[in-house]
Design a protein around this motif. Structure first.
Motif, PDB file in Angstrom:
ATOM      1  N   PHE A   1       0.816  -1.217   0.000  1.00 16.23           N
ATOM      2  CA  PHE A   1       0.000   0.000   0.000  1.00 16.23           C
ATOM      3  C   PHE A   1       0.847   1.264   0.000  1.00 16.23           C
ATOM      4  O   PHE A   1       0.524   2.235  -0.710  1.00 16.23           O
ATOM      5  CB  PHE A   1      -0.916   0.007   1.227  1.00 16.23           C
ATOM      6  N   MET A   2       1.932   1.275   0.775  1.00 19.75           N
ATOM      7  CA  MET A   2       2.732   2.493   0.877  1.00 19.75           C
ATOM      8  C   MET A   2       3.555   2.735  -0.380  1.00 19.75           C
ATOM      9  O   MET A   2       3.650   3.854  -0.860  1.00 19.75           O
ATOM     10  CB  MET A   2       3.659   2.403   2.095  1.00 19.75           C
ATOM     11  N   GLY A   3       4.154   1.668  -0.946  1.00 20.91           N
ATOM     12  CA  GLY A   3       4.955   1.818  -2.147  1.00 20.91           C
ATOM     13  C   GLY A   3       6.210   2.650  -1.894  1.00 20.91           C
ATOM     14  O   GLY A   3       6.580   2.945  -0.751  1.00 20.91           O
ATOM     15  N   GLY A   4       6.885   3.018  -2.944  1.00 22.46           N
ATOM     16  CA  GLY A   4       8.041   3.896  -2.839  1.00 22.46           C
ATOM     17  C   GLY A   4       9.163   3.301  -2.015  1.00 22.46           C
ATOM     18  O   GLY A   4       9.506   2.122  -2.131  1.00 22.46           O
ATOM     19  N   LEU A   5       9.738   4.139  -1.155  1.00 21.36           N
ATOM     20  CA  LEU A   5      10.875   3.733  -0.327  1.00 21.36           C
ATOM     21  C   LEU A   5      10.487   2.633   0.652  1.00 21.36           C
ATOM     22  O   LEU A   5      11.264   1.699   0.895  1.00 21.36           O
ATOM     23  CB  LEU A   5      11.425   4.950   0.426  1.00 21.36           C
ATOM     24  N   VAL A   6       9.297   2.714   1.228  1.00 21.14           N
ATOM     25  CA  VAL A   6       8.847   1.694   2.172  1.00 21.14           C
ATOM     26  C   VAL A   6       8.768   0.340   1.491  1.00 21.14           C
ATOM     27  O   VAL A   6       9.219  -0.685   2.035  1.00 21.14           O
ATOM     28  CB  VAL A   6       7.479   2.080   2.774  1.00 21.14           C
ATOM     29  N   ASP A   7       8.239   0.305   0.283  1.00 20.63           N
ATOM     30  CA  ASP A   7       8.134  -0.950  -0.460  1.00 20.63           C
ATOM     31  C   ASP A   7       9.513  -1.512  -0.779  1.00 20.63           C
ATOM     32  O   ASP A   7       9.757  -2.712  -0.630  1.00 20.63           O
ATOM     33  CB  ASP A   7       7.337  -0.714  -1.743  1.00 20.63           C
ATOM     34  N   ARG A   8      10.438  -0.644  -1.181  1.00 24.86           N
ATOM     35  CA  ARG A   8      11.777  -1.126  -1.523  1.00 24.86           C
ATOM     36  C   ARG A   8      12.510  -1.682  -0.303  1.00 24.86           C
ATOM     37  O   ARG A   8      13.177  -2.712  -0.384  1.00 24.86           O
ATOM     38  CB  ARG A   8      12.579   0.012  -2.165  1.00 24.86           C
ATOM     39  N   VAL A   9      12.374  -1.002   0.832  1.00 22.50           N
ATOM     40  CA  VAL A   9      13.050  -1.464   2.048  1.00 22.50           C
ATOM     41  C   VAL A   9      12.471  -2.796   2.521  1.00 22.50           C
ATOM     42  O   VAL A   9      13.208  -3.738   2.845  1.00 22.50           O
ATOM     43  CB  VAL A   9      12.952  -0.395   3.153  1.00 22.50           C
ATOM     44  N   LEU A  10      11.152  -2.888   2.582  1.00 19.13           N
ATOM     45  CA  LEU A  10      10.527  -4.121   3.055  1.00 19.13           C
ATOM     46  C   LEU A  10      10.768  -5.274   2.079  1.00 19.13           C
ATOM     47  O   LEU A  10      10.935  -6.425   2.495  1.00 19.13           O
ATOM     48  CB  LEU A  10       9.034  -3.894   3.256  1.00 19.13           C
ATOM     49  N   THR A  11      10.790  -4.990   0.799  1.00 17.19           N
ATOM     50  CA  THR A  11      11.101  -6.036  -0.177  1.00 17.19           C
ATOM     51  C   THR A  11      12.538  -6.513  -0.021  1.00 17.19           C
ATOM     52  O   THR A  11      12.820  -7.715  -0.138  1.00 17.19           O
ATOM     53  CB  THR A  11      10.869  -5.512  -1.601  1.00 17.19           C
ATOM     54  N   PHE A  12      13.451  -5.575   0.263  1.00 18.96           N
ATOM     55  CA  PHE A  12      14.851  -5.963   0.496  1.00 18.96           C
ATOM     56  C   PHE A  12      14.968  -6.840   1.739  1.00 18.96           C
ATOM     57  O   PHE A  12      15.709  -7.837   1.739  1.00 18.96           O
ATOM     58  CB  PHE A  12      15.715  -4.707   0.649  1.00 18.96           C
ATOM     59  N   VAL A  13      14.238  -6.491   2.797  1.00 16.30           N
ATOM     60  CA  VAL A  13      14.265  -7.311   4.017  1.00 16.30           C
ATOM     61  C   VAL A  13      13.706  -8.703   3.737  1.00 16.30           C
ATOM     62  O   VAL A  13      14.248  -9.713   4.202  1.00 16.30           O
ATOM     63  CB  VAL A  13      13.477  -6.612   5.140  1.00 16.30           C
TER      64      VAL A  13
END
Length: 336
Positions: free
Chosen positions: A150-162
């Motif tokens: 839902f948040m997308g952007g930086l939040v999505d990239r960080v959580l996807t990396f984790v």
């Protein structure tokens, strides 16, 4: 020409064919009720539900069953009940003797503990650990998947990396590394040591089980967040927390239920496997410990190995088949 037309109209619209004054009502069903009805019509699913319910009842009422037979995991039988080669005597269960009400599952070699009491306590511990790990992994997967999608952007990239980082970590290697640390840290604290083992095992299992659910939920949310009802909620000024909980979460219940139903049997098998390797639960009874001990006596006392093995296979198979049945019941395209 009017009669056939009237009959065809009645078949297409049953409301017009009802006699006047009839009290028959046509009520709709929610998707969950339809899925539950389809699940109950699946004979394999009903059998699997019965098997799972049986194991749950045995785990819950295990102490009462052990008390009814007068056996406990602390009971140490005198040494005269054992042969010189540390094998139970013939009168204490197959293959040397028949079943007895005093020891229906026989007694264990070397320790001479009643197998029924140990089996029931192992079932309780295995289901408890698997359930806690499933609940923790499900909550982590839901939260991370919702935020990333839902948040997308930086939040999505960080959580996807984790998520990708956890996927690269080898499960067995991490478990083998954490177990000695926990044993060394809490071994002297005899009161907290069993609890510390359970907590560490639940953390290991849950931390390696949430990634698939998080990815699944993220993909669902990415498609749902562009729908009209989400845009309408944003325009109305609805807070993000309410959109996630009230708008998005109810629309992804089906994949969550399916993923959870398939996650539980995997954790049951993983817990037994880790206990078999000696890095799982060692301070409490466990089916994995029975497997580990039973392999040494398989040639002389195969019952000791078959009891936990059959239980694990039956429970994991029933849970897997039930998960497949739930997936089919929730899928509107299936014809089963």
């Amino acid at each position: 020409m009017s009669a056939p037309v009237a009959e065809e109209t009645a078949e297409l619209d049953p409301l017009k064919s009802r006699p006047k004054g009839s009290s028959t009502e046509i009520s709709g069903k929610s998707p969950l009720r339809i899925a539950f009805g389809r699940l109950m019509r699946d004979k394999i699913a009903v059998v699997c539900i019965g098997v799972v319910a049986l194991f749950v009842l045995l785990a819950i009422f295990g102490p009462l069953i052990s008390k009814a037979f007068g056996v406990t995991t602390d009971t140490q039988y005198p040494t005269q009940f054992l042969e010189l080669n540390m094998i139970p005597k013939a009168e204490f269960g197959p293959p040397y003797g028949g079943f007895t009400m005093d020891h229906p599952f026989g007694i264990a070699p070397r320790t001479a503990i009643d197998n029924l009491a140990y089996w029931l306590e192992g079932a309780r511990n295995s289901l408890q650990i698997a359930s806690l790990a499933t609940l923790t992994a499900t909550v982590l997967g839901i939260v991370i998947g919702l935020l990333a999608g839902f948040m997308g952007g930086l939040v999505d990239r960080v959580l996807t990396f984790v998520t990708d980082l956890f996927l690269t970590l080898p499960f067995l290697l991490v478990a083998l590394t954490i177990a000695p640390i926990v044993n060394e840290r809490f071994r002297d604290n005899t009161d907290f040591y069993p609890t510390a083992q359970v907590i560490s095992l639940v953390c290991v299992l849950s931390f390696f089980g949430w990634m698939g659910l998080a990815r699944l939920i993220r993909g669902e949310v990415l498609s749902l967040r562009e729908r009209e009802f989400i845009h309408a909620a944003r325009v109305m000024g609805m807070p993000t927390r309410r959109i996630l909980v009230k708008e998005l979460l109810p629309n992804i219940v089906a994949p969550i239920v399916v993923s959870t139903s398939l996650m539980l049997p995997a954790f049951v098998a993983a817990e037994a496997g880790l206990a078999y390797l000696g890095v799982g639960i060692t301070s409490r009874p466990s089916w994995g410990q029975m497997l580990d001990q039973g392999t040494s006596f398989f040639s002389n006392y195969p019952l000791y190995l078959y009891e936990p093995l059959i239980a694990i296979v039956a429970l994991v198979l029933a849970l897997n088949l039930l998960g497949d049945a739930i997936r089919d019941a929730l899928d509107p395209k299936t014809r089963r």
